[in-house]
Structure formats: C-alpha cells, structure tokens
Enzyme design. Structure first.
Site, PDB file in Angstrom:
ATOM      1  N   HIS A  49       0.833  -1.207   0.000  1.00  0.00           N
ATOM      2  CA  HIS A  49       0.000   0.000   0.000  1.00  0.00           C
ATOM      3  C   HIS A  49       0.869   1.259   0.000  1.00  0.00           C
ATOM      4  O   HIS A  49       0.673   2.171  -0.820  1.00  0.00           O
ATOM      5  CB  HIS A  49      -0.901  -0.027   1.240  1.00  0.00           C
ATOM      6  CG  HIS A  49      -1.830   1.133   1.355  1.00  0.00           C
ATOM      7  ND1 HIS A  49      -3.140   1.095   0.929  1.00  0.00           N
ATOM      8  CD2 HIS A  49      -1.641   2.391   1.857  1.00  0.00           C
ATOM      9  CE1 HIS A  49      -3.713   2.260   1.164  1.00  0.00           C
ATOM     10  NE2 HIS A  49      -2.826   3.068   1.731  1.00  0.00           N
ATOM     11  N   GLU A  50       1.847   1.302   0.898  1.00  0.00           N
ATOM     12  CA  GLU A  50       2.689   2.492   1.018  1.00  0.00           C
ATOM     13  C   GLU A  50       3.668   2.627  -0.143  1.00  0.00           C
ATOM     14  O   GLU A  50       4.024   3.744  -0.531  1.00  0.00           O
ATOM     15  CB  GLU A  50       3.440   2.464   2.348  1.00  0.00           C
ATOM     16  CG  GLU A  50       2.540   2.515   3.575  1.00  0.00           C
ATOM     17  CD  GLU A  50       1.631   3.739   3.581  1.00  0.00           C
ATOM     18  OE1 GLU A  50       2.042   4.792   3.054  1.00  0.00           O
ATOM     19  OE2 GLU A  50       0.506   3.634   4.106  1.00  0.00           O
ATOM     20  N   HIS A  75       1.819   4.562  -2.710  1.00  0.00           N
ATOM     21  CA  HIS A  75       1.822   6.002  -2.431  1.00  0.00           C
ATOM     22  C   HIS A  75       3.180   6.620  -2.767  1.00  0.00           C
ATOM     23  O   HIS A  75       3.258   7.700  -3.376  1.00  0.00           O
ATOM     24  CB  HIS A  75       1.516   6.251  -0.943  1.00  0.00           C
ATOM     25  CG  HIS A  75       0.082   6.082  -0.579  1.00  0.00           C
ATOM     26  ND1 HIS A  75      -0.946   6.652  -1.295  1.00  0.00           N
ATOM     27  CD2 HIS A  75      -0.505   5.413   0.467  1.00  0.00           C
ATOM     28  CE1 HIS A  75      -2.101   6.346  -0.723  1.00  0.00           C
ATOM     29  NE2 HIS A  75      -1.864   5.588   0.338  1.00  0.00           N
TER      30      HIS A  75
END
Length: 521
Positions: free
Chosen positions: A173-174, A177
């Site tokens: 997920h990160e 980003h």
C-alpha cells in the site's frame, strides 16, 4: 477466547519496553546518548507504539518512480479511476454489510436458537463427543467485510499468517503512495514500519508542502495509489490460488480425495477406527470427495438434509436386532439403545405393513457394505426382502460413513460441523514420501489471508472517513470537480464534511456492531 498467556506476554513486553525507554530518557548518564541513538536509527517509542523510519530505500523508490514514466502515468490513471469508484462503492458495501449484521442480530435472538446435545464414539464403530448446536441461519451468513478479533474468530495458531499478510499488504500500500508521489514530483523523505500493540504496518513520509502545490488530479493519483496496489495484490493472490495446483503439479497431485493434515485432540474423529494424519478420504456417505470444496459441500448437504438410511436384508435385521424399549428424548426423537453403548445405534424402519418400528443394532454390522436409501422402495431394487433402516438420532446429529481406504470405514456420530472444525484437510497429495503434507496448506492459507486482508485494506481505506485515505481522495475529487461549479470554497468544504461524517458514522457502526457480534457470542 484469547489465551491469557498471550495477553500477559503482549502487555508485559510493552510494559518492559516503555519503562526501559522512560528510564533511559530520565537518566542523567544515558539520556543524550540514548536519544541520539534513537534519532540516528529513526526510532520513536510511545505507549504500545514503536515506529522506525529510514531513508535507506529512498534510492530504490526514486528509481521505481522515474522508470518508464509513460507507463506509470497510465498505471496511476487506472488507479485514480479505481479509487474514485471504490470510494463511492464503499458506501453501498458498508450499507449492505450493516443491514446483514442487523439481520443476523435479529436471527440470532434467543427465540431463534435451538440446541441439542450429540454424542459420538470412535471406538469399535464410531467417534465420541458431546456438544450443542445452534440454528443454521447463522452458519450461512457470508459478508464481504467482517471484524476480526485474534483469539475469538481468528484462530491463535493462524496469527502468523494474519500479521504477515497485514504487514505485506501495508508495505505494498505504502509503496504505491511513494512511487506515485515521486512520479508527481513530490519529495520523498523516507519509508517506515510501525508496530501498534500487536498490529504491524507501514508508512511513507512525503513533503507536505509539495503535496499542497500540485493539482487536485495529481493528488488523486497519489492518494488512490495505495488502495489500487492493494486491489492488484489481491487479484494476483487470486490468480496464484487458482494456479496453485498447476504450480505444485510436479510435486503434488489433486482430484482423488482429501488428505488429513491434522486432527484436533478434542476431535470426535479421534480413536482406533477414526481418522489419522495422512489418511486419504474419498467419500462421505455416498457423496464423492475429490477436493476440499467437495468435502465442505458434502458436509453441508449431510447437515441440512434428513439422515440417510441403509438397506439391510430381513434375515440380517432379524439376526442382529434384539428386544428393546423405545422412549422419547427431550427433542422429540426416539431412543431405543443403552445410552452408554459405544457400538449400538437406534434405527427406525417401516415393516411390510408400513408401521414404524425401532430396533437397536450394532452400527458397523448394520451399515457396512450396504447401499444407502431413503425408503424401502430404494432397497427393493436389489432384494425384495430388504428394509431401509434410518438412524434415530438427535435433531442435529448425523451418522456419517467416512471412507478412507485402505483403512476400514470410520463411522462418525455427531454434528457434521464438529468434523469440519476439528479435522484439517488438503487437496494436495505428495508424489514423493519426503515431501511435506503441510507445505501446500501453508502456502494456500497464507495466500488466502493475503487476498482477504489486502482486499479489505483497499475497501476500508477507500471509505470517505476521517483519517483514512478516503478523506484525502474525497477532498481532491471535490477540488477537481466542484471548484469550477461552486465558486464558494466554504460550500464545497461543507459538502465534503457531511460526506466524511456519513462515511465515518457508517464505518463506526459497522465496526461497533461487528465487534459486538463477534465478542457477545
């Protein structure tokens, strides 16, 4: 329930960490050197929370974010579209989940419960235990989202899978980003991992000023990248799960039955003629079992259909039966055997005058090498002087003939769900003796957790709720779409606030009721 030892270890461990941190920071001799050490290593400690941040991976992130710029542009555009759709779809999904939970709460009210004790034995003819079962309405409740509490609806022995999947999902997920931010020329300060109580996670540190200077569409690409990567990870997990038989084909084969990998110590299937690790189950009653799905479907069918009967010749019936006194149990069923018998079962049948009779028979001799039936007509095909004898058991109890050649059939008397929950199985059978029977189970279980948790992270983070990605996705979306339509920023902010409030209330209601449903049972 959550094991007390686990709670003691977690609370005790955090207490030691926090007190050590407090003592070192208060020490005249160690304060400065300790704080310098924490800062140089990117560590910060607070009650039940430890965080580590590093710039070691910055070069890798910048390399990924600047490689094949046009392809990344399209990739994150897809992610942006997915994120916006997911944000609005989350309202429908949370609303549906809330309605399912409320319906389940109504179905699980005291008036809807029914229970019965069931006994079973696995000595000479069956496996023995006693338990109670509730109404079947709650057994088939399938929700897309469900609150998970370790030790309650998450087995303690699967915590490793759970937390590993949580950490990997968070890291992916990160990474999404971080790469998207670099692609949009936002300064990337670092990547980190944290531990909150027992839950691991990850984060990226972006330069806030740069984020505020770029356009709303660019912000959307960054904010949607995390849930987009989680969605893709879940899809890859599904693909891996589907292709697992092909991937493991050189070492394991499937389609011939299910292999027993573990039998719980309190399982009714334990006994001299019960199930053992390494047994290959091919049939449950007359239901063929070729894989795990067949096993589950067969048990469901057996649980929710009337008890099946067995054909027996009139001569054998006369030879095996003996005078009995039948009486009614509390649930209305009929018993005609000694309650303490581990080998005899009460059977009912209709004679030639269509009169229902009961007889106590040795279970194994009565059902072994016989065809199954529902009525006497099913038995007349093979012999005119045969009867269909049906086990007279308590409401939710079943007699199940489990075939696991070359061993003699196991006769199980009890609730089918007890067999389901206390016996672990796999569809993968090793081609060579040196191969572990647990490896496919470990891989399959982990991939399933990864699919569930990565998908859940994508859905929950898309909810327009305060402090989640959905908040920033909504704000950027409103800036991109309503700025030219609504000139007054206060009106736009008010619209955003009420949407966020609605999403937050909906999510909080789901979590609260979900926790209550899980812990109150």
């Amino acid at each position: 329930m959550i094991p007390v030892s686990l709670v003691v270890v977690v609370v005790g461990g955090w207490t030691v960490v926090y007190l050590t941190d407090l003592v070192l920071k208060s020490s005249v001799y160690f304060k400065h050197s300790y704080e310098d050490w924490l800062e140089s290593n990117g560590l910060s400690i607070s009650p039940f929370h430890i965080r580590w941040q590093t710039a070691v991976f910055n070069r890798a992130f910048y390399s990924w974010g600047r490689r094949k710029a046009r392809m990344l542009y399209q990739w994150f555009n897809f992610g942006m579209v997915f994120g916006v759709i997911a944000m609005f779809s989350s309202f429908f999904l949370l609303g549906k989940t809330l309605m399912q939970t409320l319906a389940q709460m109504m179905a699980d009210s005291p008036s809807s419960y029914s229970s019965s004790s069931s006994s079973s034995s696995s000595s000479s003819s069956s496996s023995s235990s006693s338990s109670s079962s509730s109404s079947s309405s709650s057994l088939h409740n399938e929700q897309v989202l469900q609150v998970v509490v370790p030790g309650i609806n998450l087995p303690v022995n699967q915590l490793t899978y759970f937390f590993a999947a949580v950490l990997i999902s968070g890291v992916v997920h990160e990474i999404g980003h971080g790469i998207a931010a670099i692609r949009e020329q936002v300064r990337f300060n670092g990547f980190g991992i944290f531990l909150f109580i027992i839950y691991p996670g990850a984060f990226v540190d972006l330069f806030t000023t740069h984020l505020q200077l770029i356009s709303p569409v660019q912000q959307l690409r960054i904010f949607c990248a995390g849930i987009w990567h989680n969605f893709v990870l879940a899809l890859l997990g599904i693909l891996a799960l589907v292709l697992l038989p092909v991937i493991l084909l050189p070492f394991y084969y499937t389609g011939v039955g299910v292999l027993i990998t573990e039998v719980a110590e309190d399982s009714p299937a334990i006994g001299p003629r019960g199930l053992f690790v390494g047994d290959l189950v091919t049939h449950l009653q007359d239901c063929p079992v070729t894989n795990v799905q067949d096993w589950n479907e067969c048990l469901d069918t057996i649980a929710y259909e009337p008890q099946i009967g067995y054909c027996i010749s009139a001569s054998t019936l006369q030879q095996l039966s003996f005078p009995v006194r039948a009486y009614k149990r509390l649930d209305g069923s009929t018993e005609c055997c000694n309650n303490h018998s581990l080998t005899d079962v009460c059977f009912s049948y209709r004679n030639n005058f269509n009169k229902r009779l009961h007889t106590c028979l040795p279970a194994r001799k009565a059902v072994e090498a016989t065809q199954v039936c529902r009525t006497n007509k099913d038995c007349k095909k093979s012999s005119s002087s045969s009867f269909c004898i049906i086990p007279s058991l308590e409401t939710h109890t079943r007699l199940i003939k489990v075939k696991h050649p070359p061993q003699i059939d196991m006769l199980y008397v009890g609730h089918p769900l007890h067999l389901h929950y206390t016996v672990s199985i796999t569809s993968f059978i090793p081609r060579f003796n040196f191969l572990s029977i647990d490896l496919p189970v470990v891989v399959e279980t982990f991939v399933k957790y990864l699919i569930s948790l990565s998908g859940a992270l994508a859905i929950v983070n898309a909810v327009p709720c305060f402090a989640l990605d959905g908040q920033w996705i909504l704000n950027s979306f409103l800036d991109a779409t309503l700025t030219s339509v609504i000139g007054d920023n206060d009106v736009k902010d008010l619209i955003g606030f009420f949407i966020l409030l609605g999403g937050s209330v909906l999510l909080a209601a789901n979590v609260t009721l979900g926790l209550w449903m899980v812990t109150a049972r």
